[in-house]
Design a protein around this motif. Structure first.
Motif, PDB file in Angstrom:
ATOM      1  N   VAL A 155       0.841  -1.194   0.000  1.00 22.36           N
ATOM      2  CA  VAL A 155       0.000   0.000   0.000  1.00 22.36           C
ATOM      3  C   VAL A 155       0.885   1.256   0.000  1.00 22.36           C
ATOM      4  O   VAL A 155       1.834   1.348   0.764  1.00 22.36           O
ATOM      5  N   CYS A 156       0.517   2.189  -0.861  1.00 21.84           N
ATOM      6  CA  CYS A 156       1.245   3.456  -0.951  1.00 21.84           C
ATOM      7  C   CYS A 156       0.989   4.264   0.321  1.00 21.84           C
ATOM      8  O   CYS A 156      -0.159   4.447   0.724  1.00 21.84           O
ATOM      9  N   HIS A 157       2.032   4.736   0.958  1.00 21.33           N
ATOM     10  CA  HIS A 157       1.824   5.432   2.241  1.00 21.33           C
ATOM     11  C   HIS A 157       1.385   6.885   2.054  1.00 21.33           C
ATOM     12  O   HIS A 157       1.092   7.559   3.034  1.00 21.33           O
ATOM     13  N   PHE A 158       1.315   7.343   0.818  1.00 17.42           N
ATOM     14  CA  PHE A 158       0.786   8.690   0.598  1.00 17.42           C
ATOM     15  C   PHE A 158      -0.709   8.648   0.330  1.00 17.42           C
ATOM     16  O   PHE A 158      -1.488   9.312   1.006  1.00 17.42           O
ATOM     17  N   CYS A 159      -1.132   7.879  -0.680  1.00 15.67           N
ATOM     18  CA  CYS A 159      -2.550   7.902  -1.065  1.00 15.67           C
ATOM     19  C   CYS A 159      -3.314   6.747  -0.450  1.00 15.67           C
ATOM     20  O   CYS A 159      -4.543   6.735  -0.506  1.00 15.67           O
ATOM     21  N   GLY A 160      -2.626   5.782   0.148  1.00 12.10           N
ATOM     22  CA  GLY A 160      -3.300   4.652   0.767  1.00 12.10           C
ATOM     23  C   GLY A 160      -3.817   3.630  -0.233  1.00 12.10           C
ATOM     24  O   GLY A 160      -4.474   2.664   0.148  1.00 12.10           O
ATOM     25  N   ALA A 200       5.786   3.607  -1.904  1.00 10.37           N
ATOM     26  CA  ALA A 200       4.930   4.679  -2.409  1.00 10.37           C
ATOM     27  C   ALA A 200       4.922   4.633  -3.926  1.00 10.37           C
ATOM     28  O   ALA A 200       5.946   4.324  -4.538  1.00 10.37           O
ATOM     29  N   HIS A 201       3.746   4.926  -4.504  1.00 10.62           N
ATOM     30  CA  HIS A 201       3.698   5.092  -5.955  1.00 10.62           C
ATOM     31  C   HIS A 201       4.754   6.118  -6.345  1.00 10.62           C
ATOM     32  O   HIS A 201       4.924   7.117  -5.644  1.00 10.62           O
ATOM     33  N   ARG A 202       5.394   5.912  -7.463  1.00  9.19           N
ATOM     34  CA  ARG A 202       6.407   6.887  -7.881  1.00  9.19           C
ATOM     35  C   ARG A 202       5.793   8.272  -8.056  1.00  9.19           C
ATOM     36  O   ARG A 202       6.359   9.274  -7.661  1.00  9.19           O
ATOM     37  N   LYS A 203       4.576   8.329  -8.639  1.00  8.94           N
ATOM     38  CA  LYS A 203       3.965   9.653  -8.862  1.00  8.94           C
ATOM     39  C   LYS A 203       3.588  10.325  -7.537  1.00  8.94           C
ATOM     40  O   LYS A 203       3.762  11.532  -7.394  1.00  8.94           O
ATOM     41  N   CYS A 204       3.110   9.556  -6.570  1.00 14.34           N
ATOM     42  CA  CYS A 204       2.787  10.127  -5.248  1.00 14.34           C
ATOM     43  C   CYS A 204       4.068  10.588  -4.556  1.00 14.34           C
ATOM     44  O   CYS A 204       4.108  11.659  -3.941  1.00 14.34           O
ATOM     45  N   HIS A 205       5.087   9.773  -4.655  1.00 14.92           N
ATOM     46  CA  HIS A 205       6.372  10.066  -4.009  1.00 14.92           C
ATOM     47  C   HIS A 205       6.957  11.361  -4.567  1.00 14.92           C
ATOM     48  O   HIS A 205       7.377  12.239  -3.822  1.00 14.92           O
TER      49      HIS A 205
HETATM   50 ZN   LIG Z   1      -0.001   6.593  -4.054  1.00 15.69          ZN
END
Ligand SMILES: [Zn+2]
Length: 110
Positions: A20-25, A56-61
């Motif tokens: 799970v991406c820790h930015f967007c969940g 984290a997704h690269r785009k979110c990161h």
């Molecule tokens: Zn994300």
């Protein structure tokens, strides 16, 4: 320069957080680019350990790094420079002109 994480390290961190991406969940889907992100940036004294490393997704990161981390790091650096007395005071203008062109000189040094 930090050594890149091994495949095994990345796999462990991914599994530890259930992918799970820790930015967007959101779940990181198969084939999606993702990074190991530092929850607290290393530049802000975050540790390079599993407590601080999250997938984290690269785009979110990238978005988070640009919009949140970099300004916070810049602010911390400015604060440190002031604290240590290394910060330059803004340059004082000592001469300027009136609208009619006559020069005006500052009478006092600050
Ligand atoms: Zn994300």
């Amino acid at each position: 320069m930090r050594w890149p994480l091994s495949t095994r390290d990345r796999l462990r961190i991914f599994t530890l957080h259930g992918g799970v991406c820790h930015f967007c969940g959101g779940r990181i889907q198969v084939g999606e680019a993702w990074d190991v992100s530092h929850d607290r940036p290393l530049a802000l004294l975050g540790e390079d350990d599993d407590d601080n490393r999250k997938p984290a997704h690269r785009k979110c990161h990238r978005r988070h790094t640009a919009e949140v981390d970099q300004p916070a790091i810049a602010k911390a650096k400015r604060r440190e420079a002031r604290h240590l007395g290394a910060a330059r005071k803004p340059r004082t203008i000592r001469q300027w002109r009136k609208f009619d062109g006559t020069p005006v000189f500052a009478t006092r040094e600050r």
